[in-house]
Motif scaffolding. Structure first.
Motif, PDB file in Angstrom:
ATOM      1  N   ARG A  56       0.841  -1.211  -0.108  1.00 24.67           N
ATOM      2  CA  ARG A  56       0.047  -0.016   0.079  1.00 24.67           C
ATOM      3  C   ARG A  56       0.741   1.157  -0.059  1.00 24.67           C
ATOM      4  O   ARG A  56       1.975   1.425   0.668  1.00 24.67           O
ATOM      5  N   TYR A  57       0.418   2.266  -0.739  1.00 25.30           N
ATOM      6  CA  TYR A  57       1.267   3.913  -0.860  1.00 25.30           C
ATOM      7  C   TYR A  57       0.033   4.688  -0.896  1.00 25.30           C
ATOM      8  O   TYR A  57      -0.053   5.376  -1.826  1.00 25.30           O
ATOM      9  N   PRO A  58      -0.855   4.760   0.175  1.00 21.04           N
ATOM     10  CA  PRO A  58      -2.041   5.830   0.263  1.00 21.04           C
ATOM     11  C   PRO A  58      -1.778   7.188   0.049  1.00 21.04           C
ATOM     12  O   PRO A  58      -2.349   7.913  -0.558  1.00 21.04           O
ATOM     13  N   VAL A 109      -5.193   2.197  -2.493  1.00 19.63           N
ATOM     14  CA  VAL A 109      -4.187   2.375  -3.121  1.00 19.63           C
ATOM     15  C   VAL A 109      -2.973   1.470  -2.991  1.00 19.63           C
ATOM     16  O   VAL A 109      -2.209   1.450  -2.080  1.00 19.63           O
ATOM     17  N   THR A 110      -3.003   0.270  -3.794  1.00 19.95           N
ATOM     18  CA  THR A 110      -2.156  -0.967  -3.330  1.00 19.95           C
ATOM     19  C   THR A 110      -1.526  -1.149  -4.677  1.00 19.95           C
ATOM     20  O   THR A 110      -2.265  -1.413  -5.762  1.00 19.95           O
ATOM     21  N   GLU A 111      -0.239  -1.776  -4.868  1.00 23.08           N
ATOM     22  CA  GLU A 111       0.090  -2.867  -5.583  1.00 23.08           C
ATOM     23  C   GLU A 111      -0.639  -4.202  -5.230  1.00 23.08           C
ATOM     24  O   GLU A 111      -0.742  -4.658  -4.121  1.00 23.08           O
ATOM     25  N   PHE A 112      -0.786  -4.930  -6.324  1.00 23.87           N
ATOM     26  CA  PHE A 112      -1.364  -6.351  -6.156  1.00 23.87           C
ATOM     27  C   PHE A 112      -0.348  -7.372  -6.212  1.00 23.87           C
ATOM     28  O   PHE A 112       0.384  -7.434  -7.393  1.00 23.87           O
ATOM     29  N   HIS A 113      -0.078  -8.146  -5.361  1.00 21.01           N
ATOM     30  CA  HIS A 113       1.017  -9.387  -5.331  1.00 21.01           C
ATOM     31  C   HIS A 113       0.385 -10.689  -5.254  1.00 21.01           C
ATOM     32  O   HIS A 113      -0.668 -10.722  -4.245  1.00 21.01           O
ATOM     33  N   LEU A 236      -0.527  -1.503 -11.144  1.00 16.75           N
ATOM     34  CA  LEU A 236       0.344  -0.222 -11.064  1.00 16.75           C
ATOM     35  C   LEU A 236       1.223  -0.373 -10.019  1.00 16.75           C
ATOM     36  O   LEU A 236       0.984  -1.309  -8.992  1.00 16.75           O
ATOM     37  N   ARG A 237       2.303   0.149 -10.175  1.00 20.69           N
ATOM     38  CA  ARG A 237       3.613   0.351  -9.117  1.00 20.69           C
ATOM     39  C   ARG A 237       3.756   1.381  -8.466  1.00 20.69           C
ATOM     40  O   ARG A 237       3.646   2.671  -8.831  1.00 20.69           O
TER      41      ARG A 237
END
Length: 297
Positions: A56-58, A109-113, A236-237
């Motif tokens: 997460r990168y809020p 707001v996250t990258e999905f892994h 998204l990264r």
């Protein structure tokens, strides 16, 4: 007032839509959500039945960035979750099974892994993955050279590999496999990485030692472990610009002469989908899955 949006009958509170998450380009949270809505048709099949880890990168990549695997507080009851075995004890994780769940998760707001296995059979590998990570001054052009070697090496074992950008500095190679557990795919991937280092001694590296990395491409085989995850296709990264981990053709890999050629951003994805469709769609077809050498033949 937080706007409420209805997605396939589910009510979602989507917050801070005007917030700039990528200051280098002015890309906003609203644009992030629009991107995920646009690519949902191809993204969701790659997420379905895979427990999600969130990076997460809020507040954007320049703010606090943190990794979480457990179900986040406040998760709606209609979002599918599942118990996942872990060495430290079972945990409950999110599954993005539909568009409302995807949009709810994107709002965090996250990258999905995702791992290389499905929730119905934890630890039974259905994917083989190599993460090609360049140590400066090496770059994605060098990754492409290693990727082409790996493609041929895997093909010799009857395994067809597909490429995507990492969305960061390197490349990911993926293949559909069957009849193996993650310990076996890890062992096989490590052996192939060792062979890559022997075949490309000035370029490829299978060892994780950081002091050996400069100017080399680390062929990271370790993400095949059951506990490990890899950035999902189309995520998204959290970078300076809204780059995407996006599929590329082998012709593009072979023709790459500068890193900019394989830096794909959110705005590039929809036109590529119109041109190519989902280049990773074969990974979703069970008939394309191949056994590892000596496994399940």
């Amino acid at each position: 007032m937080v706007p409420i949006t209805e997605v396939e009958g589910r009510r979602l509170a989507l917050s801070n839509l005007a917030k700039v998450l990528y200051p280098a380009t002015g890309f906003t949270k609203g644009e992030v959500l629009h991107y995920y809505a646009t690519v949902a048709e191809v993204l969701l099949p790659h997420l379905r039945d895979r427990p999600l880890s969130f990076l997460r990168y809020p507040d954007g990549p320049g703010g606090q960035v943190f990794f979480t695997k457990n179900v986040p507080p406040g998760t709606p009851e209609w979002v599918t979750t599942a118990e996942v075995p872990r060495s430290e004890g079972p945990a409950r994780m999110v599954l993005a099974q539909d568009l409302p769940s995807l949009m709810w998760a994107a709002n965090l707001v996250t990258e999905f892994h995702t791992p290389q296995w499905l929730i119905g059979a934890p630890g039974a590998a259905d994917r083989l993955v190599f993460d090609l990570d360049p140590g400066p001054p090496a770059d994605v052009v060098d990754c492409c050279e290693v990727a082409l070697w790996l493609r041929e090496r895997l093909a010799a074992d009857g395994i067809e590999a597909y490429a995507k950008t990492s969305g960061a500095k390197g490349l990911h190679l993926l293949a559909a496999v069957r009849g193996a557990v993650c310990e076996q795919t890890s062992r096989y991937a490590k052996q192939v990485a060792v062979e890559a280092e022997a075949a490309l001694p000035g370029l490829a590296l299978h060892r994780m030692t950081r002091s050996l990395r400069p100017g080399k491409v680390f062929v990271d085989w370790s993400q095949n472990a059951a506990r490990k995850t890899t950035a999902a296709p189309y995520t998204l990264r959290a970078r300076d610009t809204p780059t995407v981990s996006a599929p590329v053709t082998w012709d593009e890999v072979a023709a790459c002469r500068s890193p900019e050629r394989l830096e794909l951003r959110a705005a590039d994805v929809a036109p590529r989908l119109r041109e190519y469709g989902d280049l990773l769609a074969p990974l979703l077809n069970p008939r394309t899955a191949r056994p590892l050498p000596g496994e399940g033949r």
